[in-house]
Design a protein around this motif. Structure first.
Motif, PDB file in Angstrom:
ATOM      1  N   GLU A  85      25.146  27.798  42.836  1.00 33.34           N
ATOM      2  CA  GLU A  85      26.016  28.615  43.690  1.00 33.34           C
ATOM      3  C   GLU A  85      25.889  30.100  43.327  1.00 33.34           C
TER       4      GLU A  85
ATOM      5  N   LYS B 213      22.456  31.332  44.567  1.00 35.38           N
ATOM      6  CA  LYS B 213      22.437  31.481  46.027  1.00 35.38           C
ATOM      7  C   LYS B 213      23.143  32.768  46.440  1.00 35.38           C
TER       8      LYS B 213
ATOM      9  N   THR C 121      20.865  35.789  45.494  1.00 38.66           N
ATOM     10  CA  THR C 121      19.563  35.911  46.170  1.00 38.66           C
ATOM     11  C   THR C 121      19.682  35.828  47.687  1.00 38.66           C
ATOM     12  N   SER C 122      20.886  35.875  48.208  1.00 35.65           N
ATOM     13  CA  SER C 122      21.079  35.705  49.662  1.00 35.65           C
ATOM     14  C   SER C 122      20.364  36.784  50.478  1.00 35.65           C
TER      15      SER C 122
ATOM     16  N   ARG D 141      14.501  30.141  47.981  1.00 38.28           N
ATOM     17  CA  ARG D 141      15.320  28.933  48.122  1.00 38.28           C
ATOM     18  C   ARG D 141      15.775  28.538  46.732  1.00 38.28           C
ATOM     19  N   VAL D 142      17.032  28.135  46.591  1.00 36.75           N
ATOM     20  CA  VAL D 142      17.603  27.771  45.293  1.00 36.75           C
ATOM     21  C   VAL D 142      17.941  26.288  45.287  1.00 36.75           C
ATOM     22  N   THR D 143      17.579  25.626  44.181  1.00 40.11           N
ATOM     23  CA  THR D 143      17.863  24.205  44.027  1.00 40.11           C
ATOM     24  C   THR D 143      18.049  23.910  42.542  1.00 40.11           C
TER      25      THR D 143
END
Length: 163
Positions: A53, A56, A59-60, A66-68
């Motif tokens: 969270e 994300k 880096t929005s 993409r974050v995972t």
């Protein structure tokens, strides 16, 4: 498509991490930022979900990031994602020694994986997640060490844990 994985524990994410991710995002078509479970780190301050969270939020502004999160072997994650590159940030020579050995091991396991080292911006070379965690433990000001919006998330998570 040139796809890279930027992995780490990000406990918590710092402005140094974001600097590396931003610079890598200009080098590759897609950056997958992955919060990895690291069995070598005994305890984490934040859960993987909380770290995702934070990343994300931080880096929005980067459309090709993409974050995972993941556990397991980095080379297997890269294969699953069809990523040929691994991005690692370096702050000091000691980082290089560790990362160089790791890159050689990954190369031995999968010779198609390339590790790209990005030197930290000198303005951030002193910043580390462990330093931020220490400041947090003593109630110090972390506002200039973490990305905008992340400090508020950190305070929110800390309140949850003290209830």
């Amino acid at each position: 498509m040139r796809k890279a994985v930027c992995s780490g524990s990000f406990d918590p994410v710092t402005i140094g991490h974001i600097d590396i991710i931003e610079r890598a995002s200009r080098m590759f078509d897609e950056i997958i930022v992955c919060v990895f479970y690291n069995p070598g780190k005994a305890t984490s301050l934040f859960t993987p979900k909380e770290r995702v969270e934070m990343l994300k939020a931080a880096t929005s502004h980067l459309p090709n990031v993409r974050v995972t999160s993941c556990s397991g072997l980095l080379n297997e994650f890269c294969e699953k994602e069809k990523a040929s590159f691994i991005v690692r940030g370096l702050r000091a020579f000691t980082d290089f020694e560790y990362e160089f050995q790791r890159a050689l091991l990954l190369k031995k396991i999968n010779e198609s994986l390339e590790t790209v080292f990005i030197m930290t911006n000198a303005n951030y070379s002193y910043i580390s997640s462990s330093g931020v965690r220490e400041l947090l433990a003593f109630g110090g000001d972390i506002g200039q060490l973490v990305p905008a919006g992340v400090e508020e998330l950190i305070r929110k998570y800390q309140k949850r844990k003290t209830k």
